[in-house]
Design a protein around this motif. Structure first.
Motif, PDB file in Angstrom:
ATOM      1  N   LEU A   1      87.817  44.812  39.376  1.00  0.00           N
ATOM      2  CA  LEU A   1      87.259  46.012  39.997  1.00  0.00           C
ATOM      3  C   LEU A   1      87.815  46.147  41.412  1.00  0.00           C
ATOM      4  N   PRO A   2      88.411  47.264  41.754  1.00  0.00           N
ATOM      5  CA  PRO A   2      88.965  47.439  43.096  1.00  0.00           C
ATOM      6  C   PRO A   2      87.877  47.292  44.169  1.00  0.00           C
ATOM      7  N   GLY A   3      88.167  46.498  45.189  1.00  0.00           N
ATOM      8  CA  GLY A   3      87.239  46.315  46.291  1.00  0.00           C
ATOM      9  C   GLY A   3      86.156  45.279  46.030  1.00  0.00           C
ATOM     10  N   TYR A   4      86.320  44.491  44.948  1.00  0.00           N
ATOM     11  CA  TYR A   4      85.324  43.480  44.599  1.00  0.00           C
ATOM     12  C   TYR A   4      85.964  42.099  44.491  1.00  0.00           C
ATOM     13  N   THR A   5      85.149  41.079  44.723  1.00  0.00           N
ATOM     14  CA  THR A   5      85.558  39.677  44.605  1.00  0.00           C
ATOM     15  C   THR A   5      84.660  39.013  43.572  1.00  0.00           C
ATOM     16  N   ASN A   6      85.248  38.199  42.694  1.00  0.00           N
ATOM     17  CA  ASN A   6      84.444  37.461  41.721  1.00  0.00           C
ATOM     18  C   ASN A   6      83.854  36.226  42.373  1.00  0.00           C
ATOM     19  N   ILE A   7      82.548  36.068  42.185  1.00  0.00           N
ATOM     20  CA  ILE A   7      81.799  34.930  42.734  1.00  0.00           C
ATOM     21  C   ILE A   7      81.196  34.159  41.572  1.00  0.00           C
ATOM     22  N   MET A   8      81.328  32.828  41.594  1.00  0.00           N
ATOM     23  CA  MET A   8      80.653  31.990  40.617  1.00  0.00           C
ATOM     24  C   MET A   8      79.350  31.543  41.265  1.00  0.00           C
ATOM     25  N   ARG A   9      78.226  31.980  40.682  1.00  0.00           N
ATOM     26  CA  ARG A   9      76.933  31.593  41.246  1.00  0.00           C
ATOM     27  C   ARG A   9      76.254  30.597  40.318  1.00  0.00           C
ATOM     28  N   TYR A  10      75.801  29.516  40.915  1.00  0.00           N
ATOM     29  CA  TYR A  10      75.154  28.427  40.180  1.00  0.00           C
ATOM     30  C   TYR A  10      73.642  28.544  40.334  1.00  0.00           C
ATOM     31  N   TYR A  11      72.949  28.158  39.274  1.00  0.00           N
ATOM     32  CA  TYR A  11      71.492  28.171  39.269  1.00  0.00           C
ATOM     33  C   TYR A  11      70.972  26.751  39.458  1.00  0.00           C
ATOM     34  N   GLY A  12      69.984  26.594  40.303  1.00  0.00           N
ATOM     35  CA  GLY A  12      69.371  25.290  40.514  1.00  0.00           C
ATOM     36  C   GLY A  12      68.563  24.861  39.306  1.00  0.00           C
ATOM     37  N   SER A  13      68.354  23.563  39.187  1.00  0.00           N
ATOM     38  CA  SER A  13      67.665  23.009  38.019  1.00  0.00           C
ATOM     39  C   SER A  13      66.204  23.429  37.935  1.00  0.00           C
ATOM     40  N   SER A  14      65.667  24.030  38.985  1.00  0.00           N
ATOM     41  CA  SER A  14      64.271  24.483  38.947  1.00  0.00           C
ATOM     42  C   SER A  14      64.033  25.524  37.856  1.00  0.00           C
ATOM     43  N   CYS A  15      65.074  26.212  37.426  1.00  0.00           N
ATOM     44  CA  CYS A  15      64.894  27.236  36.391  1.00  0.00           C
ATOM     45  C   CYS A  15      65.413  26.781  35.025  1.00  0.00           C
ATOM     46  N   TYR A  16      65.825  25.521  34.899  1.00  0.00           N
ATOM     47  CA  TYR A  16      66.369  25.025  33.634  1.00  0.00           C
ATOM     48  C   TYR A  16      65.257  24.746  32.632  1.00  0.00           C
ATOM     49  N   ASP A  17      65.570  24.945  31.359  1.00  0.00           N
ATOM     50  CA  ASP A  17      64.653  24.493  30.316  1.00  0.00           C
ATOM     51  C   ASP A  17      64.983  23.033  30.001  1.00  0.00           C
ATOM     52  N   SER A  18      64.254  22.454  29.057  1.00  0.00           N
ATOM     53  CA  SER A  18      64.418  21.013  28.784  1.00  0.00           C
ATOM     54  C   SER A  18      65.820  20.682  28.285  1.00  0.00           C
ATOM     55  N   LYS A  19      66.416  21.550  27.495  1.00  0.00           N
ATOM     56  CA  LYS A  19      67.756  21.282  26.964  1.00  0.00           C
ATOM     57  C   LYS A  19      68.807  21.328  28.082  1.00  0.00           C
TER      58      LYS A  19
ATOM     59  N   LEU B   1      68.335  20.880  31.358  1.00  0.00           N
ATOM     60  CA  LEU B   1      68.160  19.751  32.271  1.00  0.00           C
ATOM     61  C   LEU B   1      68.626  18.455  31.625  1.00  0.00           C
ATOM     62  N   SER B   2      68.398  18.323  30.344  1.00  0.00           N
ATOM     63  CA  SER B   2      68.818  17.129  29.618  1.00  0.00           C
ATOM     64  C   SER B   2      70.333  16.961  29.682  1.00  0.00           C
ATOM     65  N   ARG B   3      71.050  18.058  29.619  1.00  0.00           N
ATOM     66  CA  ARG B   3      72.521  17.999  29.702  1.00  0.00           C
ATOM     67  C   ARG B   3      72.973  17.434  31.043  1.00  0.00           C
ATOM     68  N   VAL B   4      72.313  17.867  32.119  1.00  0.00           N
ATOM     69  CA  VAL B   4      72.653  17.359  33.454  1.00  0.00           C
ATOM     70  C   VAL B   4      72.325  15.867  33.548  1.00  0.00           C
ATOM     71  N   ILE B   5      71.130  15.498  33.090  1.00  0.00           N
ATOM     72  CA  ILE B   5      70.712  14.092  33.147  1.00  0.00           C
ATOM     73  C   ILE B   5      71.640  13.213  32.313  1.00  0.00           C
ATOM     74  N   ASP B   6      71.997  13.670  31.119  1.00  0.00           N
ATOM     75  CA  ASP B   6      72.901  12.888  30.267  1.00  0.00           C
ATOM     76  C   ASP B   6      74.229  12.616  30.961  1.00  0.00           C
ATOM     77  N   ASP B   7      74.745  13.606  31.673  1.00  0.00           N
ATOM     78  CA  ASP B   7      76.016  13.438  32.379  1.00  0.00           C
ATOM     79  C   ASP B   7      75.877  12.414  33.505  1.00  0.00           C
ATOM     80  N   ILE B   8      74.768  12.472  34.228  1.00  0.00           N
ATOM     81  CA  ILE B   8      74.543  11.508  35.304  1.00  0.00           C
ATOM     82  C   ILE B   8      74.391  10.094  34.733  1.00  0.00           C
ATOM     83  N   VAL B   9      73.640   9.963  33.644  1.00  0.00           N
ATOM     84  CA  VAL B   9      73.448   8.647  33.024  1.00  0.00           C
ATOM     85  C   VAL B   9      74.787   8.057  32.597  1.00  0.00           C
TER      86      VAL B   9
END
Length: 156
Positions: free
Chosen positions: A120-138, A140-148
């Motif tokens: 889109l002319p005059g626009y920049t693409n931004i990647m916005r991340y969501y904090g885990s406060s809004c995650y469902d159990s599945k 959040l489990s993905r994040v925890i599994d990666d850390i483990v």
């Protein structure tokens, strides 16, 4: 209105639902409604969220050296960036800095990065991340599994 329930009968043009709780529905049978049905996901448990932060702290301590300190917040953001929820949105070029600032005020895991020029002319693409406060159990489990997995690799 949000409900949980099950489909009890289905035809090509009709779905009959059984609700898990009694609700008074304030619509008339002839009202046209916008309806969205999705598979139910349990909300994350407080214990899972606490476990996430315990793991982030352990990884941070393991990665810190005398000359360099890694914080649990940095570790948390690393995993949100790697396996968390995000979306790419076009933002008007003149509003990019304001958007990034306001998005980050939503919480620690709510951050954004410039991806590049939008189609889109005059626009920049931004990647916005969501904090885990809004995650469902599945999610959040993905994040925890990666850390483990990483904990095992670094001997934590």
């Amino acid at each position: 209105m949000n409900f949980t329930g099950k489909i009890v009968e289905r035809t090509p043009k009709r779905i009959t639902l059984e609700l898990n709780e009694r609700k008074d529905i304030p619509f008339a049978p002839e009202d046209l409604l916008d309806i969205e049905i999705s598979k139910h996901r349990e909300q994350k448990s407080p214990e899972a969220n606490s476990y996430l932060w315990v793991l982030c702290e352990k990884v941070a301590k393991a990665l810190s050296t005398k000359g360099s300190v890694v914080t649990k917040e940095e570790v948390y953001k690393k995993y949100i960036r790697e396996v968390g929820q995000f979306e790419i949105v076009p933002i008007k070029n003149t509003d990019v800095d304001k958007f990034i600032d306001r998005w980050s005020r939503l919480g620690l895991g709510w951050f954004s990065e410039i991806v590049g020029k939008s189609k889109l002319p005059g626009y920049t693409n931004i990647m916005r991340y969501y904090g885990s406060s809004c995650y469902d159990s599945k999610e959040l489990s993905r994040v925890i599994d990666d850390i483990v997995t990483d904990c095992h690799e670094i001997g934590v």
